[in-house]
Enzyme design. Structure first.
Site, PDB file in Angstrom:
ATOM      1  N   ASP A  67     -28.058 -28.134  -6.760  1.00  0.00           N
ATOM      2  CA  ASP A  67     -28.915 -28.599  -7.854  1.00  0.00           C
ATOM      3  C   ASP A  67     -29.506 -29.977  -7.585  1.00  0.00           C
ATOM      4  O   ASP A  67     -29.102 -30.681  -6.659  1.00  0.00           O
ATOM      5  CB  ASP A  67     -28.134 -28.598  -9.181  1.00  0.00           C
ATOM      6  CG  ASP A  67     -26.701 -29.120  -9.031  1.00  0.00           C
ATOM      7  OD1 ASP A  67     -26.427 -29.819  -8.047  1.00  0.00           O
ATOM      8  OD2 ASP A  67     -25.871 -28.825  -9.907  1.00  0.00           O
ATOM      9  N   ASP A 136     -17.978 -28.626 -19.434  1.00  0.00           N
ATOM     10  CA  ASP A 136     -18.376 -27.506 -20.293  1.00  0.00           C
ATOM     11  C   ASP A 136     -18.273 -26.167 -19.551  1.00  0.00           C
ATOM     12  O   ASP A 136     -18.766 -25.156 -20.035  1.00  0.00           O
ATOM     13  CB  ASP A 136     -19.800 -27.731 -20.841  1.00  0.00           C
ATOM     14  CG  ASP A 136     -20.859 -27.771 -19.741  1.00  0.00           C
ATOM     15  OD1 ASP A 136     -20.504 -27.602 -18.543  1.00  0.00           O
ATOM     16  OD2 ASP A 136     -22.047 -27.967 -20.072  1.00  0.00           O
ATOM     17  N   HIS A 138     -19.517 -25.453 -16.543  1.00  0.00           N
ATOM     18  CA  HIS A 138     -20.645 -25.060 -15.690  1.00  0.00           C
ATOM     19  C   HIS A 138     -20.291 -25.076 -14.198  1.00  0.00           C
ATOM     20  O   HIS A 138     -19.412 -25.816 -13.768  1.00  0.00           O
ATOM     21  CB  HIS A 138     -21.887 -25.941 -15.950  1.00  0.00           C
ATOM     22  CG  HIS A 138     -21.776 -27.375 -15.528  1.00  0.00           C
ATOM     23  ND1 HIS A 138     -22.402 -28.392 -16.220  1.00  0.00           N
ATOM     24  CD2 HIS A 138     -21.156 -27.987 -14.483  1.00  0.00           C
ATOM     25  CE1 HIS A 138     -22.159 -29.551 -15.618  1.00  0.00           C
ATOM     26  NE2 HIS A 138     -21.410 -29.327 -14.559  1.00  0.00           N
ATOM     27  N   GLU A 143     -25.392 -24.191 -17.443  1.00  0.00           N
ATOM     28  CA  GLU A 143     -24.762 -24.604 -18.689  1.00  0.00           C
ATOM     29  C   GLU A 143     -24.401 -23.376 -19.524  1.00  0.00           C
ATOM     30  O   GLU A 143     -24.854 -22.262 -19.232  1.00  0.00           O
ATOM     31  CB  GLU A 143     -25.742 -25.510 -19.452  1.00  0.00           C
ATOM     32  CG  GLU A 143     -26.183 -26.752 -18.676  1.00  0.00           C
ATOM     33  CD  GLU A 143     -25.082 -27.811 -18.531  1.00  0.00           C
ATOM     34  OE1 GLU A 143     -23.917 -27.444 -18.279  1.00  0.00           O
ATOM     35  OE2 GLU A 143     -25.395 -29.004 -18.656  1.00  0.00           O
TER      36      GLU A 143
HETATM   37  C1  F6R Z   1     -23.179 -30.809  -9.096  1.00  0.00           C
HETATM   38  C2  F6R Z   1     -22.429 -29.644  -9.557  1.00  0.00           C
HETATM   39  C3  F6R Z   1     -21.651 -29.736 -10.816  1.00  0.00           C
HETATM   40  C4  F6R Z   1     -20.353 -30.537 -10.621  1.00  0.00           C
HETATM   41  C5  F6R Z   1     -19.580 -30.642 -11.923  1.00  0.00           C
HETATM   42  C6  F6R Z   1     -18.334 -31.486 -11.794  1.00  0.00           C
HETATM   43  O1  F6R Z   1     -23.857 -30.529  -7.904  1.00  0.00           O
HETATM   44  O2  F6R Z   1     -22.457 -28.628  -8.934  1.00  0.00           O
HETATM   45  O3  F6R Z   1     -21.347 -28.442 -11.270  1.00  0.00           O
HETATM   46  O4  F6R Z   1     -19.567 -29.917  -9.648  1.00  0.00           O
HETATM   47  O5  F6R Z   1     -20.399 -31.175 -12.924  1.00  0.00           O
HETATM   48  O6  F6R Z   1     -18.690 -32.810 -11.563  1.00  0.00           O
HETATM   49  P1  F6R Z   1     -17.574 -33.931 -11.315  1.00  0.00           P
HETATM   50  O7  F6R Z   1     -16.930 -33.620 -10.018  1.00  0.00           O
HETATM   51  O8  F6R Z   1     -18.348 -35.219 -11.271  1.00  0.00           O
HETATM   52  O9  F6R Z   1     -16.621 -33.846 -12.453  1.00  0.00           O
END
Ligand code: F6R
Length: 267
Positions: A67, A136, A138, A143
């Site tokens: 992303d 959440d 994801h 989302e």
């Molecule tokens: C970002 C991604 C997100 C993160 C998730 C956890 O490229 O794929 O799904 O893996 O938001 O983020 P952290 O590790 O910062 O808690």
């Protein structure tokens, strides 16, 4: 799905990096799906160390990130392009022309999405997709209520995600882009293998819902239950709410190819 519980976040990240390194050694032209976020920093630090000390070679592999924010220039300090440059690409010998992220600055964002999918297809599809989980539930920026067959597309971020990631924008969610381009859940499920890393007590409850709860678009990580080759590596704190902990430990010790290394601090 296989769940591996490691004693600390560092050991969980190290095992994740060891698995990626083993795949890269077995297939130097590996197509690797990458994630960003705080959880992944230890993985990229470990991979960079393996590149330096063990000659781990990235020169033939291709990468595709999950992303990117919409509207941030690639060199913006909080863009995922910049995150990847800082945490991995500048520290290993990857060929930058094969390191792909969605272009959140594309003039035609709707055209950028199928173009990204086409590039993945042309590379032969993703061999190993690295994933984290958001508070959440994801994966990528899929989302709650994202279609479980969704493809790369624009997605509005939830308040929970804005709160989670505000730390990268000086703690001010108001400075964050509200939309991102993300691979879809369907895109992720097409990867040949998935490897999700989850650490910390604040992920325990959502991890349990994703791994042991019903498959639901409200927790898009739960779609990984449909994947035939998905490993989830967690630390003790993140594992705290898992009902099947004893079983997962038994499988790791007795059945998993990495179980033999369970007392090896380098794994
Ligand atoms: C970002 C991604 C997100 C993160 C998730 C956890 O490229 O794929 O799904 O893996 O938001 O983020 P952290 O590790 O910062 O808690």
């Amino acid at each position: 799905m296989e769940v591996i519980i490691r004693p600390t976040p560092e050991r969980a990240a190290l095992l994740t990096a060891r698995i990626i390194a083993a795949e890269l050694r077995a297939k130097p032209d590996l197509v690797l799906g990458l994630a960003t976020g705080a959880t992944m920093e230890g993985v990229y630090t470990a991979l960079a160390a393996m590149h330096r000390s063990e000659g781990l070679d990235f020169s033939h592999c291709s990468t595709f990130n999950l992303d990117e924010y919409i509207g941030l220039a690639q060199d913006h300090p909080s863009s995922y392009h910049e995150y990847m440059r800082q945490h991995l690409f500048s520290r290993v010998n990857i060929n930058r022309s094969r390191a792909h992220l969605p272009d959140g600055m594309a003039a035609d964002l709707d055209a950028e999405c199928p173009r990204y999918e086409e590039r993945i297809r042309q590379a032969g599809g993703i061999d190993l997709q690295l994933l984290g989980i958001g508070r959440d539930g994801h994966i990528g920026f899929n989302e709650p209520l994202s279609a479980l067959r969704s493809r790369t597309r624009q997605k509005a971020l939830t308040p929970a995600t804005l709160a989670q990631n505000a730390r990268y924008f000086g703690g001010d969610a108001g400075k964050m882009p509200k939309r991102a381009l993300t691979m879809g859940v369907g895109t992720i499920l097409e990867a040949r293998r998935c490897l999700m890393l989850v650490v910390g007590a604040n992920k325990a409850e959502i991890l349990a819902r994703a791994v042991e709860g019903p498959i639901t678009a409200m927790v898009t990580a739960s779609a990984l239950q449909l994947h035939p080759a998905c490993r989830v590596i967690v630390d003790e704190a993140a594992a705290a709410s898992l009902e099947g902990q004893d079983y997962y430990r038994w499988i790791f010790q007795d059945e998993c190819e990495w179980g033999a290394y369970r007392d090896d601090p380098s794994v």
